[in-house]
Each structure stands twice: as C-alpha cells, then as structure tokens.
Design a protein around this motif. Structure first.
Motif, PDB file in Angstrom:
ATOM      1  N   GLY A   1       0.807  -1.209   0.000  1.00 22.44           N
ATOM      2  CA  GLY A   1       0.000   0.000   0.000  1.00 22.44           C
ATOM      3  C   GLY A   1       0.842   1.262   0.000  1.00 22.44           C
ATOM      4  N   GLN A   2       0.647   2.075  -1.016  1.00 19.79           N
ATOM      5  CA  GLN A   2       1.346   3.355  -1.146  1.00 19.79           C
ATOM      6  C   GLN A   2       0.380   4.473  -0.799  1.00 19.79           C
ATOM      7  OE1 GLN A   2       4.791   3.613  -2.054  1.00 19.79           O
ATOM      8  NE2 GLN A   2       4.474   1.467  -1.500  1.00 19.79           N
ATOM      9  N   ILE A   3       0.910   5.524  -0.213  1.00 19.97           N
ATOM     10  CA  ILE A   3       0.102   6.679   0.159  1.00 19.97           C
ATOM     11  C   ILE A   3       0.673   7.935  -0.488  1.00 19.97           C
ATOM     12  CG2 ILE A   3      -0.805   5.643   2.280  1.00 19.97           C
ATOM     13  CD1 ILE A   3       1.325   7.114   3.864  1.00 19.97           C
ATOM     14  N   GLY A   4       0.014   9.066  -0.261  1.00 21.00           N
ATOM     15  CA  GLY A   4       0.350  10.297  -0.969  1.00 21.00           C
ATOM     16  C   GLY A   4       1.481  11.107  -0.410  1.00 21.00           C
ATOM     17  N   TRP A   5       2.517  10.450   0.088  1.00 17.93           N
ATOM     18  CA  TRP A   5       3.704  11.195   0.509  1.00 17.93           C
ATOM     19  C   TRP A   5       4.814  11.006  -0.503  1.00 17.93           C
ATOM     20  CZ3 TRP A   5       4.504   8.421   5.857  1.00 17.93           C
ATOM     21  CH2 TRP A   5       4.905   7.094   5.663  1.00 17.93           C
ATOM     22  N   ASN A   6       5.808  11.867  -0.439  1.00 15.17           N
ATOM     23  CA  ASN A   6       6.911  11.810  -1.399  1.00 15.17           C
ATOM     24  C   ASN A   6       7.963  10.786  -0.965  1.00 15.17           C
ATOM     25  OD1 ASN A   6       8.574  13.048   0.567  1.00 15.17           O
ATOM     26  ND2 ASN A   6       8.344  15.083  -0.335  1.00 15.17           N
ATOM     27  N   GLU A   7       9.078  10.762  -1.669  1.00 15.70           N
ATOM     28  CA  GLU A   7      10.136   9.781  -1.401  1.00 15.70           C
ATOM     29  C   GLU A   7      10.783   9.947  -0.029  1.00 15.70           C
ATOM     30  OE1 GLU A   7      11.942  13.289  -3.526  1.00 15.70           O
ATOM     31  OE2 GLU A   7      10.198  12.017  -3.915  1.00 15.70           O
ATOM     32  N   ASP A   8      10.581  11.090   0.595  1.00 14.97           N
ATOM     33  CA  ASP A   8      11.100  11.328   1.938  1.00 14.97           C
ATOM     34  C   ASP A   8      10.038  11.104   3.018  1.00 14.97           C
ATOM     35  OD1 ASP A   8      13.720  12.086   1.098  1.00 14.97           O
ATOM     36  OD2 ASP A   8      12.904  14.024   0.494  1.00 14.97           O
TER      37      ASP A   8
ATOM     38  N   LEU B   1      -5.010  -2.757  -9.265  1.00 20.72           N
ATOM     39  CA  LEU B   1      -4.926  -1.675  -8.285  1.00 20.72           C
ATOM     40  C   LEU B   1      -6.086  -1.832  -7.300  1.00 20.72           C
ATOM     41  CD1 LEU B   1      -4.369   1.421 -10.636  1.00 20.72           C
ATOM     42  CD2 LEU B   1      -2.643   0.343  -9.173  1.00 20.72           C
ATOM     43  N   THR B   2      -5.787  -1.747  -6.021  1.00 20.20           N
ATOM     44  CA  THR B   2      -6.833  -1.714  -5.005  1.00 20.20           C
ATOM     45  C   THR B   2      -6.683  -0.409  -4.243  1.00 20.20           C
ATOM     46  OG1 THR B   2      -6.779  -4.127  -4.798  1.00 20.20           O
ATOM     47  CG2 THR B   2      -7.882  -2.907  -3.044  1.00 20.20           C
ATOM     48  N   TRP B   3      -7.710   0.424  -4.341  1.00 21.28           N
ATOM     49  CA  TRP B   3      -7.703   1.747  -3.720  1.00 21.28           C
ATOM     50  C   TRP B   3      -8.446   1.678  -2.393  1.00 21.28           C
ATOM     51  CZ3 TRP B   3      -8.062   6.531  -7.246  1.00 21.28           C
ATOM     52  CH2 TRP B   3      -7.461   6.280  -8.492  1.00 21.28           C
ATOM     53  N   PHE B   4      -7.892   2.308  -1.377  1.00 20.43           N
ATOM     54  CA  PHE B   4      -8.543   2.476  -0.085  1.00 20.43           C
ATOM     55  C   PHE B   4      -8.687   3.980   0.122  1.00 20.43           C
ATOM     56  CE2 PHE B   4      -6.050  -1.375  -0.067  1.00 20.43           C
ATOM     57  CZ  PHE B   4      -6.959  -2.330   0.395  1.00 20.43           C
ATOM     58  N   ILE B   5      -9.924   4.461   0.204  1.00 20.35           N
ATOM     59  CA  ILE B   5     -10.165   5.894   0.341  1.00 20.35           C
ATOM     60  C   ILE B   5     -10.933   6.164   1.632  1.00 20.35           C
ATOM     61  CG2 ILE B   5     -10.090   6.299  -2.144  1.00 20.35           C
ATOM     62  CD1 ILE B   5     -13.190   6.545  -2.040  1.00 20.35           C
ATOM     63  N   THR B   6     -10.736   7.357   2.189  1.00 16.23           N
ATOM     64  CA  THR B   6     -11.397   7.697   3.450  1.00 16.23           C
ATOM     65  C   THR B   6     -12.652   8.541   3.259  1.00 16.23           C
ATOM     66  OG1 THR B   6      -9.995   9.649   3.728  1.00 16.23           O
ATOM     67  CG2 THR B   6      -9.232   7.573   4.750  1.00 16.23           C
ATOM     68  N   ASP B   7     -12.893   9.061   2.039  1.00 14.43           N
ATOM     69  CA  ASP B   7     -14.038   9.948   1.830  1.00 14.43           C
ATOM     70  C   ASP B   7     -14.681   9.662   0.469  1.00 14.43           C
ATOM     71  OD1 ASP B   7     -15.852  12.055   1.471  1.00 14.43           O
ATOM     72  OD2 ASP B   7     -14.512  13.530   2.398  1.00 14.43           O
ATOM     73  N   LYS B   8     -15.724   8.854   0.496  1.00 12.95           N
ATOM     74  CA  LYS B   8     -16.433   8.489  -0.740  1.00 12.95           C
ATOM     75  C   LYS B   8     -17.033   9.716  -1.425  1.00 12.95           C
ATOM     76  CE  LYS B   8     -20.373   5.834  -2.419  1.00 12.95           C
ATOM     77  NZ  LYS B   8     -21.459   4.918  -2.058  1.00 12.95           N
ATOM     78  N   ARG B   9     -17.595  10.634  -0.653  1.00 12.78           N
ATOM     79  CA  ARG B   9     -18.243  11.812  -1.243  1.00 12.78           C
ATOM     80  C   ARG B   9     -17.244  12.648  -2.047  1.00 12.78           C
ATOM     81  NH1 ARG B   9     -21.083  11.874   3.891  1.00 12.78           N
ATOM     82  NH2 ARG B   9     -23.221  11.211   3.501  1.00 12.78           N
ATOM     83  N   GLU B  10     -16.070  12.863  -1.463  1.00 18.46           N
ATOM     84  CA  GLU B  10     -15.068  13.652  -2.184  1.00 18.46           C
ATOM     85  C   GLU B  10     -14.612  12.926  -3.443  1.00 18.46           C
ATOM     86  OE1 GLU B  10     -11.203  16.451  -1.602  1.00 18.46           O
ATOM     87  OE2 GLU B  10     -11.602  15.002  -0.015  1.00 18.46           O
TER      88      GLU B  10
ATOM     89  N   ILE C   1      -3.470   4.169   8.469  1.00 18.56           N
ATOM     90  CA  ILE C   1      -2.475   4.203   9.544  1.00 18.56           C
ATOM     91  C   ILE C   1      -1.827   5.577   9.682  1.00 18.56           C
ATOM     92  CG2 ILE C   1      -0.249   3.274  10.323  1.00 18.56           C
ATOM     93  CD1 ILE C   1      -2.640   1.387  10.797  1.00 18.56           C
ATOM     94  N   GLU C   2      -1.451   6.196   8.571  1.00 14.06           N
ATOM     95  CA  GLU C   2      -0.901   7.552   8.609  1.00 14.06           C
ATOM     96  C   GLU C   2      -2.065   8.539   8.658  1.00 14.06           C
ATOM     97  OE1 GLU C   2       2.248   8.540   8.925  1.00 14.06           O
ATOM     98  OE2 GLU C   2       2.969   6.470   8.900  1.00 14.06           O
ATOM     99  N   ASP C   3      -2.167   9.303   9.713  1.00 14.68           N
ATOM    100  CA  ASP C   3      -3.310  10.193   9.922  1.00 14.68           C
ATOM    101  C   ASP C   3      -3.532  11.178   8.778  1.00 14.68           C
ATOM    102  OD1 ASP C   3      -3.993   9.016  12.346  1.00 14.68           O
ATOM    103  OD2 ASP C   3      -2.776  10.429  13.516  1.00 14.68           O
ATOM    104  N   GLU C   4      -2.460  11.639   8.130  1.00 16.80           N
ATOM    105  CA  GLU C   4      -2.595  12.612   7.043  1.00 16.80           C
ATOM    106  C   GLU C   4      -3.030  11.977   5.731  1.00 16.80           C
ATOM    107  OE1 GLU C   4       0.415  15.836   6.685  1.00 16.80           O
ATOM    108  OE2 GLU C   4       1.435  14.674   8.259  1.00 16.80           O
ATOM    109  N   ALA C   5      -2.929  10.652   5.615  1.00 13.13           N
ATOM    110  CA  ALA C   5      -3.232   9.967   4.364  1.00 13.13           C
ATOM    111  C   ALA C   5      -4.730   9.965   4.090  1.00 13.13           C
ATOM    112  CB  ALA C   5      -2.692   8.543   4.395  1.00 13.13           C
ATOM    113  N   LEU C   6      -5.091  10.315   2.874  1.00 18.46           N
ATOM    114  CA  LEU C   6      -6.479  10.307   2.435  1.00 18.46           C
ATOM    115  C   LEU C   6      -6.763   9.132   1.507  1.00 18.46           C
ATOM    116  CD1 LEU C   6      -6.759  14.121   1.653  1.00 18.46           C
ATOM    117  CD2 LEU C   6      -7.448  12.909   3.755  1.00 18.46           C
ATOM    118  N   ILE C   7      -5.703   8.475   1.031  1.00 23.37           N
ATOM    119  CA  ILE C   7      -5.826   7.377   0.084  1.00 23.37           C
ATOM    120  C   ILE C   7      -4.623   6.452   0.240  1.00 23.37           C
ATOM    121  CG2 ILE C   7      -4.716   8.745  -1.741  1.00 23.37           C
ATOM    122  CD1 ILE C   7      -6.537   7.232  -3.757  1.00 23.37           C
ATOM    123  N   GLU C   8      -4.841   5.177   0.011  1.00 22.55           N
ATOM    124  CA  GLU C   8      -3.772   4.184  -0.051  1.00 22.55           C
ATOM    125  C   GLU C   8      -4.108   3.263  -1.214  1.00 22.55           C
ATOM    126  OE1 GLU C   8      -1.757   0.705   2.739  1.00 22.55           O
ATOM    127  OE2 GLU C   8      -2.608   2.501   3.679  1.00 22.55           O
ATOM    128  N   ILE C   9      -3.102   2.898  -1.994  1.00 16.50           N
ATOM    129  CA  ILE C   9      -3.327   2.025  -3.147  1.00 16.50           C
ATOM    130  C   ILE C   9      -2.302   0.909  -3.140  1.00 16.50           C
ATOM    131  CG2 ILE C   9      -3.481   1.845  -5.670  1.00 16.50           C
ATOM    132  CD1 ILE C   9      -4.143   4.839  -5.768  1.00 16.50           C
TER     133      ILE C   9
END
Length: 131
Positions: A32-39, A75-84, A116-124
């Motif tokens: 599962g990858q999330i929306g953070w950069n390489e750092d 691809l399997t997407w995990f999202i926290t906000d269906k409406r958005e 798991i990461e509080d700032e993450a809105l999506i994981e794939i």
C-alpha cells in the motif's frame, strides 16, 4: 519462493513493510502506497494531489523493478471519503491519466474509516507483471 524487495533509489527506508516485492515469474507485489513523497513527507492535504502522488509512487516502484506502468495488472484503492472521491471524478481521471495514461488494469475502490498515517487520504496496493 524467492522474493526480491524493491526499494526505489533515494527513498527513505520503509518501516515494517516493503514498498514492492518481485517474485519468481516476474510478478511485482506493491504494498500500500500513500500520498507522501520519497522522503515520507506529505506535500498536500488535497485528495487528488495525494492520489496523484500515490500513483507516482507506484509507477516509481514498477520502473525500479524494470517495468513500466503498462505492466500494472491490478490496483486496489482504499479511500477515506467516498463523497469527495465521487464529487471529484473529473479531476481524479485527469490526475490518473497524467501518471498512468490510458492504461486501466483491474481495479477496486474500498471506503475505509481511516488509514495508519493520519494525514493519508488514500492508499493504493498494486500488482504488476514485469516482462
């Protein structure tokens, strides 16, 4: 079975998981990858921005394994906000095509209460068949 860990050069080490695993037969299993950069820093709190970064992370792992985005088969997407997600379909599609072009593998989208990461809105998660 022998598996090779795939870690793009220059990325901060994954903690307690692998970003990608390449197995015999050249199947690449991408954790599962999330929306953070390489750092491991979030550059945006925007859903579409995080989605695009997440897909770019997946593309980097596939390329590091010797493949290309057209080798992605699932691809399997995990999202926290269906409406958005639903409200921003046009932007989602545009961001998707910027990273993966018009390659559309098998996909699922699952709505979850949180990641798991509080700032993450999506994981794939992804699977690619290299070669």
């Amino acid at each position: 079975m022998t598996a090779k860990t795939i870690q793009p050069e220059g990325w901060a080490p994954a903690k307690g998981y692998a970003n990608g695993m390449l197995t015999k037969g050249e199947t690449l299993h991408i954790g599962g990858q999330i929306g953070w950069n390489e750092d491991q820093v979030f550059e945006t709190q925007d859903f579409v921005g995080q989605m695009e970064q997440t897909l770019a992370n997946i593309a980097a792992i596939v390329r590091e394994a010797g493949g290309d985005v057209t080798d992605i088969v699932r691809l399997t997407w995990f999202i926290t906000d269906k409406r958005e997600y639903m409200a921003r379909q046009k932007e989602v599609g545009q961001a998707y095509r910027r990273v993966l072009g018009r390659h559309f593998p098998a996909m699922s989208v699952v709505v979850v209460a949180g990641l798991i990461e509080d700032e993450a809105l999506i994981e794939i998660e992804a699977t690619a068949q290299i070669g």
